[in-house]
Design an enzyme around this catalytic site. Structure first.
Site, PDB file in Angstrom:
ATOM      1  NE  ARG A 188       5.724   0.065  10.376  1.00 30.40           N
ATOM      2  CZ  ARG A 188       4.563   0.000   9.444  1.00 30.40           C
ATOM      3  NH1 ARG A 188       4.632   0.371   8.439  1.00 30.40           N
ATOM      4  NH2 ARG A 188       3.540  -0.766   9.696  1.00 30.40           N
ATOM      5  CE  LYS A 246      -1.978  -0.922   3.858  1.00 28.49           C
ATOM      6  NZ  LYS A 246      -1.447  -2.438   4.102  1.00 28.49           N
ATOM      7  NE  ARG A 272       7.600  -2.106   6.472  1.00 27.12           N
ATOM      8  CZ  ARG A 272       6.281  -2.150   6.420  1.00 27.12           C
ATOM      9  NH1 ARG A 272       5.456  -1.615   5.360  1.00 27.12           N
ATOM     10  NH2 ARG A 272       5.863  -2.522   7.411  1.00 27.12           N
ATOM     11  NE  ARG A 314       1.726  -4.921  10.835  1.00 26.21           N
ATOM     12  CZ  ARG A 314       2.965  -4.694  10.549  1.00 26.21           C
ATOM     13  NH1 ARG A 314       4.149  -5.082  10.984  1.00 26.21           N
ATOM     14  NH2 ARG A 314       3.154  -3.957   9.389  1.00 26.21           N
ATOM     15  NE  ARG A 337      -5.392  -0.655   8.929  1.00 24.93           N
ATOM     16  CZ  ARG A 337      -4.274  -0.958   8.933  1.00 24.93           C
ATOM     17  NH1 ARG A 337      -3.700  -1.998   9.293  1.00 24.93           N
ATOM     18  NH2 ARG A 337      -3.490  -0.071   8.186  1.00 24.93           N
TER      19      ARG A 337
END
Ligand code: AP5
Ligand code: MG
Length: 213
Positions: A160, A13, A127, A171, A88
């Site tokens: 993160r 996203k 990431r 998640r 969401r």
């Protein structure tokens, strides 16, 4: 135009929003980025949201809805918004509809980036993000030219806090339980376009753009 990007954690996203924001000249509103900014600034909302985020749980609806409704009042959103990560849950989707309805607006298009669970977890675990400009990298799939340094602005890259494999699994589960139902909600309203997010970034972008044409 009100465009929503839906996808599980690591679906792409943020990566696609950065590209679409520039190509479509729209304002990118990311609920995750707004929440991380509150946490960093130590606001009341940030303090309340922090524990949910670091445990890989969704932040309570009321907090997120108020934050986004507030953001949508800003004049820069009048000409079009790309919503990343909101709504969401079903209550969030309904609250957004109601808030837009009051202004005579509606959701124009929902782009669903569909990626399998294992790929999402691999993407999250590797990431890297730029501390200054927020550009997104991946240690294997999108490595920076110089390790630990942002190609765009030369600042430091970081991982993160919620990007551990363990949190990613939680998640992904919450995506299936709480967010998948709104994919069907938008599909039944005829505003959903689903794309295969497992393809290379450029290919996903062109699918998304073809949905919007
Ligand atoms: P948020 O920040 O929204 O996190 P998320 O939904 O888990 O999604 P991510 O940002 O992790 O993934 P992404 O889809 O943006 O992927 P990206 O482009 O970075 O939310 C964080 C937390 O805040 C939530 O857990 C929750 O606690 C809270 N929250 C936020 N919104 C909320 C809401 N509405 N209600 C309640 N709570 C809320 O890409 C991932 C990686 O993959 C990168 O390394 C990238 O380089 C790589 N990649 C991307 N595309 C490709 C590709 N096509 N091929 C190969 N690699 C790719
Ligand atoms: Mg993101």
């Amino acid at each position: 135009m009100i465009i929503i990007l839906i996808g599980g954690p690591g679906a792409g996203k943020g990566t696609q929003s950065e590209i679409l924001e520039e190509q479509l000249q729209m304002v990118h509103v990311s609920s995750g980025d707004l929440l991380r900014d509150h946490v960093k600034r130590g606001t009341e909302l940030g303090k309340a949201a922090d524990k949910y985020m670091s445990e890989g749980k969704l932040v309570p609806d009321k907090l997120v809805i108020d934050m986004i409704e507030d953001r949508l009042l800003a004049p820069d959103t009048e000409h079009g918004v790309l919503l990343d990560g909101f709504p969401r849950t079903e209550p969030q989707a309904r609250a957004l509809d109601d808030a837009l309805d009051l202004k005579g607006r509606a959701v124009n298009m929902v782009l669903y980036i569909n990626v399998d669970d294992e790929t999402m977890i691999d993407r999250i675990s590797g990431r890297l993000m730029c501390r200054k400009c927020g550009h997104i990298f991946h240690e294997k799939f999108m490595p920076p030219k110089v390790p630990g340094v942002c190609d765009e602005c030369g600042s430091e890259l970081y991982q993160r806090e919620d990007d551990t494999r363990e949190t990613a699994i939680k998640r992904v589960a919450s995506f299936h339980q709480q967010t998948k139902p709104i994919v069907e909600y938008y599909r039944s309203r005829g505003v959903l376009c689903e794309v295969d997010g497992s393809k290379p970034v450029e290919e996903v972008t062109s699918y998304l753009l073809s949905c919007l044409r």
